[in-house]
Scaffold this motif. Structure first.
Motif, PDB file in Angstrom:
ATOM      1  N   ARG A 134     -33.408 -30.114  -1.783  1.00  0.00           N
ATOM      2  CA  ARG A 134     -34.666 -30.314  -2.525  1.00  0.00           C
ATOM      3  C   ARG A 134     -35.141 -31.757  -2.400  1.00  0.00           C
ATOM      4  O   ARG A 134     -36.300 -32.010  -2.040  1.00  0.00           O
ATOM      5  CB  ARG A 134     -34.463 -29.946  -3.996  1.00  0.00           C
ATOM      6  CG  ARG A 134     -35.676 -30.241  -4.853  1.00  0.00           C
ATOM      7  CD  ARG A 134     -35.364 -30.168  -6.334  1.00  0.00           C
ATOM      8  NE  ARG A 134     -36.538 -30.450  -7.132  1.00  0.00           N
ATOM      9  CZ  ARG A 134     -36.529 -30.577  -8.453  1.00  0.00           C
ATOM     10  NH1 ARG A 134     -35.383 -30.445  -9.132  1.00  0.00           N
ATOM     11  NH2 ARG A 134     -37.645 -30.839  -9.114  1.00  0.00           N
TER      12      ARG A 134
ATOM     13  N   LEU B 242     -38.388 -33.498  -0.313  1.00  0.00           N
ATOM     14  CA  LEU B 242     -39.392 -34.315  -0.998  1.00  0.00           C
ATOM     15  C   LEU B 242     -39.424 -35.730  -0.415  1.00  0.00           C
ATOM     16  O   LEU B 242     -40.491 -36.344  -0.302  1.00  0.00           O
ATOM     17  CB  LEU B 242     -39.105 -34.379  -2.495  1.00  0.00           C
ATOM     18  CG  LEU B 242     -39.173 -33.053  -3.257  1.00  0.00           C
ATOM     19  CD1 LEU B 242     -38.821 -33.268  -4.717  1.00  0.00           C
ATOM     20  CD2 LEU B 242     -40.562 -32.428  -3.139  1.00  0.00           C
TER      21      LEU B 242
ATOM     22  N   HIS C  72     -40.021 -27.877 -11.031  1.00  0.00           N
ATOM     23  CA  HIS C  72     -40.384 -27.513  -9.665  1.00  0.00           C
ATOM     24  C   HIS C  72     -41.882 -27.634  -9.420  1.00  0.00           C
ATOM     25  O   HIS C  72     -42.317 -27.872  -8.280  1.00  0.00           O
ATOM     26  CB  HIS C  72     -39.928 -26.084  -9.363  1.00  0.00           C
ATOM     27  CG  HIS C  72     -38.447 -25.982  -9.186  1.00  0.00           C
ATOM     28  ND1 HIS C  72     -37.780 -24.778  -9.102  1.00  0.00           N
ATOM     29  CD2 HIS C  72     -37.491 -26.942  -9.077  1.00  0.00           C
ATOM     30  CE1 HIS C  72     -36.483 -24.993  -8.953  1.00  0.00           C
ATOM     31  NE2 HIS C  72     -36.293 -26.292  -8.927  1.00  0.00           N
TER      32      HIS C  72
ATOM     33  N   ASP D 135     -42.853 -30.864  -7.882  1.00  0.00           N
ATOM     34  CA  ASP D 135     -42.534 -30.915  -6.454  1.00  0.00           C
ATOM     35  C   ASP D 135     -43.722 -30.418  -5.627  1.00  0.00           C
ATOM     36  O   ASP D 135     -44.094 -31.019  -4.619  1.00  0.00           O
ATOM     37  CB  ASP D 135     -41.319 -30.039  -6.132  1.00  0.00           C
ATOM     38  CG  ASP D 135     -40.035 -30.564  -6.751  1.00  0.00           C
ATOM     39  OD1 ASP D 135     -40.103 -31.562  -7.493  1.00  0.00           O
ATOM     40  OD2 ASP D 135     -38.974 -29.980  -6.481  1.00  0.00           O
TER      41      ASP D 135
END
Length: 420
Positions: free
Chosen positions: A35, A39, A177, A180
């Motif tokens: 993750r 990013l 999330h 994100d």
């Protein structure tokens, strides 16, 4: 030119880092690392090419004793040439690219406002469940999380799997999330032309589901959870920028549920590669130019200063009792240089945006003529040659004197090139 190079470096770095994820991490169960890696590649790709860390340095030492100072008020100007060369590829492409970025950001903003409006219509009549921390709505919608709120259809209350679904959505909500997705949408607008953009966005959404699935399976058998995923695939997405329980990546999610292999080696290696590649892309391999002026009393040959009246005819003095100077003074000298510069600023220097100071060393002969004219520290792109040419066209100087006699002396002058 610098803008184009930055755009190319940013896109290339993004493709390299995205390719590493595709080949090394997409099938790994290091979901949390994946993750933040996904990013990070957006931020790293955009910021790293701006750093331009200098690795090498070229240092030129110039003896201050024979440096003629440039009047601070003067600088070489060539604004009219810039105006005539304004419409070039180097100026148009960044403007076009900036327009595309603006359009992409505008489309994202419009979609977000539309999604937020749709969400508010559903949320307005929703009933909040303080125990489960979710909102129940009467409409037949698939379970989803938007911002920090989870919406579920009323019919799900009678479903035996409701707690698993709520736990899945809880993972989306608590680990933020949604932010994100906002980050990626904004950053991907800056890298709008990159062919990997769509793929990386898919991996980010997919990884969110992997994380939520793993969290939900803590209280459920994987087999039962897999059956539940298949049942929910018939519910289609209705709002952008939300985390739905069921997604078109159902096969990948089912495969990841069955995958029990975990490794820390690949994430560690990829982390090191990220740092190494980022450092390489942040480095400017062209050497940094630096001029250091030596003190006036350093490294002066004894032959350069004579205490008697017998002056060697061939001696070139660095220091003399009466310094050589332009016939009409240094200010007029630089004024003439500026006039000579008009219309001659090198085209290559203009296209590359080259500015700086060229240090020209020369010898003033006993008759005032100039010889041995050469750049001791230049900036390239045709500026060094032009500086030499300008100096050759300035005429004779008043020669320096030692013990009352005209002698040969060495001087260094700075000629500044500035794009206005």
């Amino acid at each position: 030119m610098d803008t184009l190079i930055y755009i190319l470096k940013a896109h290339l770095l993004f493709m390299v880092l995205g390719g590493i994820y595709h080949f090394a991490l997409r099938n790994e169960k290091s979901f949390t690392f994946n993750r933040f890696y996904l990013l990070a590649i957006y931020g790293v790709s955009i910021i790293t090419p701006l750093l331009e860390i200098k690795i090498f340095k070229n240092i030129t030492f110039i003896n201050q004793a024979f440096l003629t100072n440039e009047p601070k008020s003067k600088a070489m100007s060539n604004s009219h040439i810039l105006e005539s060369n304004f419409i070039t590829l180097e100026t148009v492409l960044p403007l076009v690219y900036g327009a595309l970025v603006f359009i992409s950001l505008s489309i994202f903003l419009i979609k977000f406002i539309k999604s937020y409006h749709q969400f508010k219509l559903l949320h307005r009549f929703a009933r909040y469940d303080y125990k489960q921390q979710v909102y129940w709505v009467e409409e037949e919608i698939p379970p989803f999380t938007f911002l920090n709120k989870t919406l579920l259809p009323e019919k799900l209350k009678a479903d035996e799997h409701k707690n698993i679904i709520i736990k899945h959505e809880e993972a989306h909500r608590k680990t933020l999330h949604f932010f994100d997705i906002i980050w990626v949408e904004i950053m991907s607008s800056i890298l709008i032309l990159n062919p990997l953009n769509k793929k990386i966005k898919k991996y980010i959404v997919e990884n969110h589901e992997f994380l939520a699935d793993e969290f939900a399976c803590q209280d459920s058998e994987k087999t039962n959870y897999a059956k539940l995923l298949i049942q929910q695939t018939l519910n289609q997405s209705q709002i952008h920028f939300v985390s739905y329980f069921a997604k078109p990546t159902i096969l990948n999610r089912l495969n990841m549920l069955e995958n029990n292999k975990r490794t820390t080696v690949k994430p560690f290696i990829v982390g090191l590669l990220l740092l190494l590649i980022s450092f390489v892309f942040s480095c400017d391999l062209s050497p940094e130019e630096e001029v250091i002026l030596k003190p006036k009393n350093e490294n002066i040959k004894t032959s350069d200063v004579s205490s008697n009246n017998n002056v060697d005819e061939n001696t070139i003095f660095n220091i003399v009792e009466v310094q050589a100077e332009p016939r009409n003074g240094i200010q007029d000298f630089y004024d003439n240089l500026s006039k000579g510069m008009e219309g001659k600023y090198p085209e290559q220097a203009i296209s590359m945006g080259v500015e700086g100071v060229v240090y020209i060393q020369f010898v003033i002969e006993k008759d005032g003529s100039l010889s041995n004219i050469q750049p001791v520290k230049g900036i390239g792109a045709g500026c060094d040659e032009l500086a030499v040419e300008l100096l050759k066209n300035q005429g004779n100087w008043i020669p320096g004197k030692q013990n009352g006699k005209q002698v040969r002396s060495r001087r260094v002058i700075p000629i500044r090139f500035v794009l206005n």
